[in-house]
Design a protein around this motif. Sequence first.
Motif, PDB file in Angstrom:
ATOM      1  N   VAL A 147       0.834  -1.201   0.000  1.00  0.00           N
ATOM      2  CA  VAL A 147       0.000   0.000   0.000  1.00  0.00           C
ATOM      3  C   VAL A 147       0.874   1.260   0.000  1.00  0.00           C
ATOM      4  O   VAL A 147       1.812   1.375   0.805  1.00  0.00           O
ATOM      5  N   TYR A 148       0.544   2.187  -0.886  1.00  0.00           N
ATOM      6  CA  TYR A 148       1.254   3.461  -0.983  1.00  0.00           C
ATOM      7  C   TYR A 148       0.237   4.590  -0.872  1.00  0.00           C
ATOM      8  O   TYR A 148      -0.757   4.610  -1.605  1.00  0.00           O
ATOM      9  N   VAL A 149       0.505   5.522   0.051  1.00  0.00           N
ATOM     10  CA  VAL A 149      -0.434   6.622   0.289  1.00  0.00           C
ATOM     11  C   VAL A 149       0.331   7.945   0.252  1.00  0.00           C
ATOM     12  O   VAL A 149       0.976   8.337   1.236  1.00  0.00           O
ATOM     13  N   PRO A 150       0.289   8.663  -0.874  1.00  0.00           N
ATOM     14  CA  PRO A 150       0.950   9.966  -0.949  1.00  0.00           C
ATOM     15  C   PRO A 150       0.042  11.098  -0.480  1.00  0.00           C
ATOM     16  O   PRO A 150      -1.186  10.966  -0.460  1.00  0.00           O
ATOM     17  N   ASP A 151       0.659  12.197  -0.096  1.00  0.00           N
ATOM     18  CA  ASP A 151      -0.046  13.470   0.042  1.00  0.00           C
ATOM     19  C   ASP A 151       0.071  14.194  -1.292  1.00  0.00           C
ATOM     20  O   ASP A 151       1.187  14.344  -1.823  1.00  0.00           O
ATOM     21  N   LEU A 152      -1.049  14.627  -1.851  1.00  0.00           N
ATOM     22  CA  LEU A 152      -0.990  15.444  -3.058  1.00  0.00           C
ATOM     23  C   LEU A 152      -0.337  16.792  -2.729  1.00  0.00           C
ATOM     24  O   LEU A 152      -0.282  17.208  -1.571  1.00  0.00           O
ATOM     25  N   LEU A 153       0.179  17.448  -3.745  1.00  0.00           N
ATOM     26  CA  LEU A 153       0.879  18.716  -3.539  1.00  0.00           C
ATOM     27  C   LEU A 153      -0.005  19.744  -2.837  1.00  0.00           C
ATOM     28  O   LEU A 153      -1.161  19.942  -3.207  1.00  0.00           O
ATOM     29  N   PHE A 154       0.556  20.378  -1.812  1.00  0.00           N
ATOM     30  CA  PHE A 154      -0.087  21.389  -0.971  1.00  0.00           C
ATOM     31  C   PHE A 154      -1.104  20.808   0.006  1.00  0.00           C
ATOM     32  O   PHE A 154      -1.944  21.523   0.543  1.00  0.00           O
ATOM     33  N   LEU A 156      -4.850   1.897  -8.793  1.00  0.00           N
ATOM     34  CA  LEU A 156      -4.985   3.221  -8.197  1.00  0.00           C
ATOM     35  C   LEU A 156      -6.400   3.390  -7.655  1.00  0.00           C
ATOM     36  O   LEU A 156      -7.373   3.108  -8.355  1.00  0.00           O
ATOM     37  N   VAL A 157      -6.512   3.816  -6.386  1.00  0.00           N
ATOM     38  CA  VAL A 157      -7.805   4.090  -5.757  1.00  0.00           C
ATOM     39  C   VAL A 157      -7.867   5.594  -5.501  1.00  0.00           C
ATOM     40  O   VAL A 157      -7.071   6.132  -4.736  1.00  0.00           O
ATOM     41  N   GLY A 158      -8.812   6.276  -6.149  1.00  0.00           N
ATOM     42  CA  GLY A 158      -8.872   7.736  -6.060  1.00  0.00           C
ATOM     43  C   GLY A 158     -10.215   8.234  -5.572  1.00  0.00           C
ATOM     44  O   GLY A 158     -11.261   7.800  -6.063  1.00  0.00           O
ATOM     45  N   LEU A 159     -10.176   9.143  -4.609  1.00  0.00           N
ATOM     46  CA  LEU A 159     -11.377   9.757  -4.044  1.00  0.00           C
ATOM     47  C   LEU A 159     -11.486  11.206  -4.494  1.00  0.00           C
ATOM     48  O   LEU A 159     -10.544  11.985  -4.313  1.00  0.00           O
ATOM     49  N   SER A 160     -12.614  11.581  -5.095  1.00  0.00           N
ATOM     50  CA  SER A 160     -12.919  12.979  -5.411  1.00  0.00           C
ATOM     51  C   SER A 160     -11.772  13.621  -6.202  1.00  0.00           C
ATOM     52  O   SER A 160     -11.473  13.194  -7.317  1.00  0.00           O
ATOM     53  N   TYR A 161     -11.116  14.646  -5.660  1.00  0.00           N
ATOM     54  CA  TYR A 161      -9.992  15.289  -6.348  1.00  0.00           C
ATOM     55  C   TYR A 161      -8.914  14.258  -6.702  1.00  0.00           C
ATOM     56  O   TYR A 161      -8.334  14.297  -7.787  1.00  0.00           O
ATOM     57  N   GLY A 162      -8.679  13.313  -5.792  1.00  0.00           N
ATOM     58  CA  GLY A 162      -7.710  12.261  -6.073  1.00  0.00           C
ATOM     59  C   GLY A 162      -8.119  11.391  -7.248  1.00  0.00           C
ATOM     60  O   GLY A 162      -7.271  10.871  -7.972  1.00  0.00           O
ATOM     61  N   GLY A 163      -9.427  11.224  -7.449  1.00  0.00           N
ATOM     62  CA  GLY A 163      -9.904  10.486  -8.611  1.00  0.00           C
ATOM     63  C   GLY A 163      -9.614  11.219  -9.907  1.00  0.00           C
ATOM     64  O   GLY A 163      -9.263  10.610 -10.924  1.00  0.00           O
ATOM     65  N   MET A 164      -9.755  12.545  -9.886  1.00  0.00           N
ATOM     66  CA  MET A 164      -9.450  13.339 -11.083  1.00  0.00           C
ATOM     67  C   MET A 164      -7.968  13.255 -11.414  1.00  0.00           C
ATOM     68  O   MET A 164      -7.591  13.113 -12.584  1.00  0.00           O
ATOM     69  N   VAL A 165      -7.118  13.345 -10.387  1.00  0.00           N
ATOM     70  CA  VAL A 165      -5.680  13.166 -10.606  1.00  0.00           C
ATOM     71  C   VAL A 165      -5.408  11.742 -11.088  1.00  0.00           C
ATOM     72  O   VAL A 165      -4.576  11.518 -11.976  1.00  0.00           O
ATOM     73  N   GLY A 166      -6.136  10.784 -10.532  1.00  0.00           N
ATOM     74  CA  GLY A 166      -5.976   9.395 -10.940  1.00  0.00           C
ATOM     75  C   GLY A 166      -6.323   9.162 -12.401  1.00  0.00           C
ATOM     76  O   GLY A 166      -5.610   8.443 -13.116  1.00  0.00           O
ATOM     77  N   PHE A 167      -7.417   9.748 -12.868  1.00  0.00           N
ATOM     78  CA  PHE A 167      -7.779   9.627 -14.282  1.00  0.00           C
ATOM     79  C   PHE A 167      -6.661  10.201 -15.157  1.00  0.00           C
ATOM     80  O   PHE A 167      -6.332   9.643 -16.212  1.00  0.00           O
ATOM     81  N   LYS A 168      -6.083  11.323 -14.723  1.00  0.00           N
ATOM     82  CA  LYS A 168      -5.001  11.934 -15.498  1.00  0.00           C
ATOM     83  C   LYS A 168      -3.769  11.030 -15.493  1.00  0.00           C
ATOM     84  O   LYS A 168      -3.097  10.881 -16.526  1.00  0.00           O
ATOM     85  N   MET A 169      -3.471  10.400 -14.346  1.00  0.00           N
ATOM     86  CA  MET A 169      -2.354   9.455 -14.298  1.00  0.00           C
ATOM     87  C   MET A 169      -2.578   8.283 -15.241  1.00  0.00           C
ATOM     88  O   MET A 169      -1.657   7.848 -15.948  1.00  0.00           O
ATOM     89  N   ALA A 170      -3.802   7.757 -15.248  1.00  0.00           N
ATOM     90  CA  ALA A 170      -4.116   6.617 -16.111  1.00  0.00           C
ATOM     91  C   ALA A 170      -3.987   6.991 -17.586  1.00  0.00           C
ATOM     92  O   ALA A 170      -3.543   6.177 -18.414  1.00  0.00           O
ATOM     93  N   PHE A 175       0.164  18.055 -13.587  1.00  0.00           N
ATOM     94  CA  PHE A 175       1.405  18.181 -12.813  1.00  0.00           C
ATOM     95  C   PHE A 175       1.343  17.329 -11.551  1.00  0.00           C
ATOM     96  O   PHE A 175       2.322  16.686 -11.174  1.00  0.00           O
ATOM     97  N   GLN A 176       0.169  17.316 -10.902  1.00  0.00           N
ATOM     98  CA  GLN A 176       0.007  16.414  -9.759  1.00  0.00           C
ATOM     99  C   GLN A 176       0.261  14.969 -10.199  1.00  0.00           C
ATOM    100  O   GLN A 176       0.975  14.210  -9.528  1.00  0.00           O
TER     101      GLN A 176
END
Length: 303
Positions: free
Chosen positions: A78-85, A119-133, A100-101
């Motif tokens: 399991v890896y859990v990052p903090d998004l920037l800021f 990748l498991v993404g919640l809300s804003y993290g999901g949007m960043v996740g879609f961009k990563m994918a 950039f995130q």
Amino acid sequence: MVNTWSLYKPLLHGLLKLAGMNRRVVEIESGTTINFWVPSDETTSKKKPAVVFLHGFGSDGILAWQFQVFALANKYAVYVPDLLFFGDSTTDKSDRSPAFQAECMAEGLWKLGVEKCTLVGLSYGGMVGFKMAEMYPNLVKSMVITCSVMALTESITRDGLQRIGCPSWPQYLIPETVEGVKTLLDVAFYKLPWIPNFIYKDILEAMYSDHRKERHELLEDLIVKDKNFTAPHFTQRIHLLWGGEDIIFDKTEVRNLMELLQGKATLHCIERAGHLVELERPFVYNRQLKKILASLHEDGKEN
């Protein structure tokens, strides 16, 4: 008076270490660092499927996903990052885009030795996740998206703000007062339990006092004009795991997302749960998430 969050976080971090997790700060480039919680035993973790959790707007990674980490750390890397800021991740670069995130998250994972992941993404993290994918299909092999959208378009913004009764995302997501924190949580939960007033005050001080300017800029860069949005084609297996009573991204938005994904995604709704379903009904969420992960990784399909 001592802030309750300043007492809780060391306790949480201690429990995470007992569960086999450690904190790592990864330098992406000069001026940009990402805080991660990662498996303590790197050798053993290489033999396990990697699961990366991306949090929503406001919290840091480990506060948002604490219940899921404890449930999964034994079987998965399991890896859990903090998004920037958020949390302890920062940059001196001016780019505030989801791309950039995504770039920083991917670079951090590579530096940690992660070659492919779910990748498991919640809300804003999901949007960043879609961009990563979209940007890194060889890294992101599958996704579980919770209460999110592919991109925060003008029309999604208009409809979402109307549902929650707020004039702008910054006013809702970057509260300035105790009442603002109460409103944020009341909207995000289906049934918010009673919380004493001093806890709301502590949340405001601990989670919404830093990087306010940068978070405003993140939200400004997040909104996409409808005419400029085109849904990418995703090759990954995608599962949608939703709070059935989410009013921020409601069931209409889920149906729209399913259409954009051209019927390739599965949908699992958890009733009596709002936007923060992973916190509101963690045991139900974890049970469903385990089933999804098992289906993704059985017979060596992933990782």
